[in-house]
Design a protein around this motif. Structure first.
Motif, PDB file in Angstrom:
ATOM      1  N   TYR A  11     -21.741 -16.336  35.523  1.00 36.61           N
ATOM      2  CA  TYR A  11     -21.109 -17.120  36.572  1.00 36.61           C
ATOM      3  C   TYR A  11     -20.113 -16.341  37.426  1.00 36.61           C
ATOM      4  O   TYR A  11     -19.799 -16.751  38.540  1.00 36.61           O
ATOM      5  CB  TYR A  11     -20.394 -18.329  35.960  1.00 36.61           C
ATOM      6  CG  TYR A  11     -21.303 -19.238  35.176  1.00 36.61           C
ATOM      7  CD1 TYR A  11     -22.502 -19.700  35.720  1.00 36.61           C
ATOM      8  CD2 TYR A  11     -20.981 -19.622  33.881  1.00 36.61           C
ATOM      9  CE1 TYR A  11     -23.347 -20.527  35.001  1.00 36.61           C
ATOM     10  CE2 TYR A  11     -21.819 -20.455  33.150  1.00 36.61           C
ATOM     11  CZ  TYR A  11     -22.997 -20.904  33.709  1.00 36.61           C
ATOM     12  OH  TYR A  11     -23.829 -21.711  32.995  1.00 36.61           O
ATOM     13  N   ILE A  12     -19.593 -15.245  36.912  1.00 35.12           N
ATOM     14  CA  ILE A  12     -18.565 -14.501  37.639  1.00 35.12           C
ATOM     15  C   ILE A  12     -18.525 -13.076  37.104  1.00 35.12           C
ATOM     16  O   ILE A  12     -19.139 -12.775  36.071  1.00 35.12           O
ATOM     17  CB  ILE A  12     -17.172 -15.195  37.506  1.00 35.12           C
ATOM     18  CG1 ILE A  12     -16.164 -14.658  38.519  1.00 35.12           C
ATOM     19  CG2 ILE A  12     -16.659 -15.043  36.073  1.00 35.12           C
ATOM     20  CD1 ILE A  12     -16.524 -14.874  39.965  1.00 35.12           C
ATOM     21  N   GLY A  66     -29.706 -15.854  40.637  1.00 26.67           N
ATOM     22  CA  GLY A  66     -29.596 -16.703  39.457  1.00 26.67           C
ATOM     23  C   GLY A  66     -28.418 -16.328  38.570  1.00 26.67           C
ATOM     24  O   GLY A  66     -27.685 -15.370  38.811  1.00 26.67           O
ATOM     25  N   ASP A  67     -28.240 -17.121  37.511  1.00 27.32           N
ATOM     26  CA  ASP A  67     -27.108 -16.938  36.600  1.00 27.32           C
ATOM     27  C   ASP A  67     -27.442 -15.922  35.504  1.00 27.32           C
ATOM     28  O   ASP A  67     -27.477 -16.241  34.314  1.00 27.32           O
ATOM     29  CB  ASP A  67     -26.717 -18.286  35.983  1.00 27.32           C
ATOM     30  CG  ASP A  67     -26.183 -19.256  37.019  1.00 27.32           C
ATOM     31  OD1 ASP A  67     -25.585 -18.784  37.998  1.00 27.32           O
ATOM     32  OD2 ASP A  67     -26.381 -20.473  36.853  1.00 27.32           O
ATOM     33  N   LEU A  68     -27.691 -14.689  35.926  1.00 30.24           N
ATOM     34  CA  LEU A  68     -27.940 -13.602  34.988  1.00 30.24           C
ATOM     35  C   LEU A  68     -26.608 -13.042  34.492  1.00 30.24           C
ATOM     36  O   LEU A  68     -25.599 -13.151  35.181  1.00 30.24           O
ATOM     37  CB  LEU A  68     -28.747 -12.494  35.665  1.00 30.24           C
ATOM     38  CG  LEU A  68     -30.150 -12.880  36.157  1.00 30.24           C
ATOM     39  CD1 LEU A  68     -30.733 -11.748  36.997  1.00 30.24           C
ATOM     40  CD2 LEU A  68     -31.060 -13.196  34.979  1.00 30.24           C
ATOM     41  N   PRO A  69     -26.572 -12.438  33.308  1.00 28.13           N
ATOM     42  CA  PRO A  69     -25.335 -11.779  32.856  1.00 28.13           C
ATOM     43  C   PRO A  69     -24.838 -10.790  33.893  1.00 28.13           C
ATOM     44  O   PRO A  69     -25.634 -10.155  34.597  1.00 28.13           O
ATOM     45  CB  PRO A  69     -25.777 -11.068  31.568  1.00 28.13           C
ATOM     46  CG  PRO A  69     -26.955 -11.840  31.096  1.00 28.13           C
ATOM     47  CD  PRO A  69     -27.670 -12.300  32.336  1.00 28.13           C
ATOM     48  N   ARG A  70     -23.515 -10.662  33.998  1.00 28.71           N
ATOM     49  CA  ARG A  70     -22.924  -9.783  35.007  1.00 28.71           C
ATOM     50  C   ARG A  70     -22.328  -8.545  34.350  1.00 28.71           C
ATOM     51  O   ARG A  70     -21.893  -8.564  33.200  1.00 28.71           O
ATOM     52  CB  ARG A  70     -21.836 -10.520  35.777  1.00 28.71           C
ATOM     53  CG  ARG A  70     -22.240 -11.890  36.317  1.00 28.71           C
ATOM     54  CD  ARG A  70     -23.148 -11.833  37.525  1.00 28.71           C
ATOM     55  NE  ARG A  70     -23.633 -13.144  37.892  1.00 28.71           N
ATOM     56  CZ  ARG A  70     -23.628 -13.643  39.127  1.00 28.71           C
ATOM     57  NH1 ARG A  70     -23.181 -12.921  40.132  1.00 28.71           N
ATOM     58  NH2 ARG A  70     -24.091 -14.852  39.372  1.00 28.71           N
ATOM     59  N   SER A  71     -22.291  -7.489  35.107  1.00 29.40           N
ATOM     60  CA  SER A  71     -21.726  -6.229  34.641  1.00 29.40           C
ATOM     61  C   SER A  71     -20.212  -6.330  34.515  1.00 29.40           C
ATOM     62  O   SER A  71     -19.552  -7.056  35.267  1.00 29.40           O
ATOM     63  CB  SER A  71     -22.090  -5.106  35.610  1.00 29.40           C
ATOM     64  OG  SER A  71     -21.356  -3.934  35.325  1.00 29.40           O
ATOM     65  N   HIS A  72     -19.662  -5.563  33.593  1.00 31.54           N
ATOM     66  CA  HIS A  72     -18.212  -5.473  33.452  1.00 31.54           C
ATOM     67  C   HIS A  72     -17.641  -4.299  34.251  1.00 31.54           C
ATOM     68  O   HIS A  72     -16.420  -4.146  34.309  1.00 31.54           O
ATOM     69  CB  HIS A  72     -17.843  -5.330  31.972  1.00 31.54           C
ATOM     70  CG  HIS A  72     -18.117  -6.568  31.171  1.00 31.54           C
ATOM     71  ND1 HIS A  72     -17.134  -7.449  30.794  1.00 31.54           N
ATOM     72  CD2 HIS A  72     -19.282  -7.085  30.691  1.00 31.54           C
ATOM     73  CE1 HIS A  72     -17.668  -8.454  30.098  1.00 31.54           C
ATOM     74  NE2 HIS A  72     -18.964  -8.245  30.023  1.00 31.54           N
ATOM     75  N   THR A  73     -18.511  -3.473  34.854  1.00 31.95           N
ATOM     76  CA  THR A  73     -18.065  -2.318  35.643  1.00 31.95           C
ATOM     77  C   THR A  73     -18.835  -2.256  36.966  1.00 31.95           C
ATOM     78  O   THR A  73     -19.589  -1.307  37.224  1.00 31.95           O
ATOM     79  CB  THR A  73     -18.271  -1.004  34.855  1.00 31.95           C
ATOM     80  OG1 THR A  73     -19.665  -0.909  34.474  1.00 31.95           O
ATOM     81  CG2 THR A  73     -17.408  -0.979  33.609  1.00 31.95           C
ATOM     82  N   ASP A  99     -23.203 -18.856  44.569  1.00 37.34           N
ATOM     83  CA  ASP A  99     -22.800 -17.571  43.996  1.00 37.34           C
ATOM     84  C   ASP A  99     -21.281 -17.410  44.072  1.00 37.34           C
ATOM     85  O   ASP A  99     -20.712 -17.214  45.144  1.00 37.34           O
ATOM     86  CB  ASP A  99     -23.497 -16.440  44.761  1.00 37.34           C
ATOM     87  CG  ASP A  99     -23.357 -15.100  44.080  1.00 37.34           C
ATOM     88  OD1 ASP A  99     -22.230 -14.756  43.685  1.00 37.34           O
ATOM     89  OD2 ASP A  99     -24.374 -14.392  43.938  1.00 37.34           O
ATOM     90  N   ASN A 100     -20.632 -17.468  42.912  1.00 35.54           N
ATOM     91  CA  ASN A 100     -19.170 -17.372  42.857  1.00 35.54           C
ATOM     92  C   ASN A 100     -18.664 -15.999  43.290  1.00 35.54           C
ATOM     93  O   ASN A 100     -17.632 -15.885  43.963  1.00 35.54           O
ATOM     94  CB  ASN A 100     -18.682 -17.679  41.445  1.00 35.54           C
ATOM     95  CG  ASN A 100     -18.992 -19.094  41.023  1.00 35.54           C
ATOM     96  OD1 ASN A 100     -18.837 -20.030  41.792  1.00 35.54           O
ATOM     97  ND2 ASN A 100     -19.452 -19.255  39.792  1.00 35.54           N
TER      98      ASN A 100
END
Length: 427
Positions: free
Chosen positions: A196-197, A215-222, A271-272
């Motif tokens: 989501y973010i 879509g609501d796929l996992p997002r990167s942390h970097t 898309d947030n």
């Protein structure tokens, strides 16, 4: 709008909805199960633009039966704590309202405010440049992030192609255009992996999605470092990191889509990251702080300067992800009415998902009369559902509306909201 287009305008009222309005022609290109004839070929009329609404009309219909229907629907237990408003655009008359001045959790309907501010400040043709410049050390280049959170694989390929033949071993990225915090304190870190973010940084690959472009796929942390690594991998560089871009030779550059197209993508997927990125882009263009709390305050300040009533309204982000946001249906509807009557904001209407057609409304309205006619921004948080948009009625009236349900289960509330918007279509 991805799978259909609408041609038309109006004298006094600018409408872009999935329907025939005056001289407008709706052409379906992908089906979506909408109830309408097969696509047809027509010669364009001359002149191309024709009125959606007759500015010389003096009679306003009797809305009393519609008001009774909306009153009944608003009392539906599925809606929990419910507030809303509906307006006839031609006359400007508030047709129906229930506590329209009460601020409630809006969820992603907040993006309507963000889109309006971006159009007011940047204009629909705004684009963002991402440049690669020479670094201070031999063999080093620096990506000068400009605020594009939607860099595609094709754009990265383009950058790499422009860098061919260079002896590059290190790719750095400069994110200094957005120097302030990138992850709001009101967001839950769990929502990064939930899709989501993400940390909102000024260069990101498809809003930091992992494994896809929507879509609501996992997002990167970097996110920003991912951009540097993607370019490095393409050109065979072995080192990546953060750096500072000095004024120098631009070795490669790509441009984002226009703001109009980016708003369409933002609204379609709700898309947030894009919403927060667009708000930061506005703030940076004005030399203002780029943290989410500051950009949220900027949004309110700009809307207030435009003469909108912000009584009771408070927001802490521009995406609607925070539970601390409070917005009135009146403000949402006022913005939508301006979008229906002002050239400057008309792209806001064309960015809204189509009922049973695309985006967050694609799977809704299957058996309702609003299918193909309602265009609206959805909003969803725990026990929160919102629907705000525009619809053309059977009688040819154009209505804007903003309906928000709090303290109710999402799925039943959504169904009730869709039925309510369809009542406007049936008028």
């Amino acid at each position: 709008m991805k799978n259909a287009w609408w041609v038309g305008s109006s004298v006094g009222v600018l409408i872009a909805v999935g329907a025939v309005i005056g001289g407008g022609v709706w052409v379906n290109q992908a089906g979506f199960g909408l109830n309408h004839p097969e696509p047809m070929s027509v010669e364009m009329p001359a002149p191309l633009f024709s009125p959606a609404i007759n500015p010389d009309a003096t009679e306003t219909p009797d809305f009393s039966a519609l008001v009774q229907q909306l009153d009944t629907q608003a009392a539906d237990a599925r809606l929990g704590t419910f507030v809303g408003v509906a307006r006839d655009v031609e006359s400007g008359e508030i047709v129906w309202e229930q506590n329209q001045g009460i601020a409630v959790r809006p969820a992603s309907a907040t993006k309507i405010l963000t889109a309006a501010v971006a159009l007011y400040e940047l204009g629909r043709d705004d684009t963002i440049a991402t440049e690669v410049v020479e670094g201070a050390q031999p063999g080093t280049v620096v990506i000068k992030a400009g605020g594009d959170v939607t860099l595609s694989q094709e754009k990265l390929d383009d950058l790499a192609t422009q860098l061919e033949g260079q002896d590059i071993n290190t790719v750095l990225i400069d994110t200094s255009i957005w120097p302030d915090e990138s992850f709001a304190s009101t967001w839950d870190p769990v929502d990064v992996d939930a899709g989501y973010i993400a940390k909102v940084e000024p260069a990101m690959i498809e809003s930091a999605r992992i494994g896809g472009a929507e879509g609501d796929l996992p997002r990167s942390h970097t996110p920003a470092l991912d951009v540097a690594k993607a370019v490095a991998d393409r050109i065979g560089a072995t080192e990546v990191g953060e750096g500072t871009a000095a004024e120098g030779v631009v070795l490669a550059s790509v441009e984002s889509e226009t703001l109009e197209k980016r708003l369409g993508r933002m609204m379609e997927d709700s898309d947030n990251v894009m919403a927060e990125g667009i708000a930061k882009e506005v703030a940076a263009s004005k030399g203002l702080p780029t943290d989410s709390a500051s950009t949220a305050q900027m949004t309110l300040d700009i809307l207030k300067d435009k003469g909108l009533d912000l009584s009771g309204v408070s927001i802490v982000d521009n995406s609607g992800l925070s539970f601390d946001n409070l917005i009135t249906p009146r403000l949402l509807d006022d913005i939508l009415t301006r979008a229906a009557t002002e050239t400057e904001l008309r792209s806001l209407l064309s960015s809204l998902p189509i009922a049973h057609g695309n985006g967050t409304l694609e799977e809704r309205y299957e058996d309702l009369s609003g299918a193909g006619w309602v265009r609206a921004k959805t909003g969803t948080l725990t026990n929160t559902s919102a629907l705000a948009g525009v619809v053309t009625s059977e009688s040819g009236r154009v209505f804007t509306f903003a309906f928000v349900s709090n303290d109710a289960a999402i799925v039943p509330a959504r169904a009730a909201l869709d039925e309510m918007a369809s009542l406007l279509r049936d008028f």
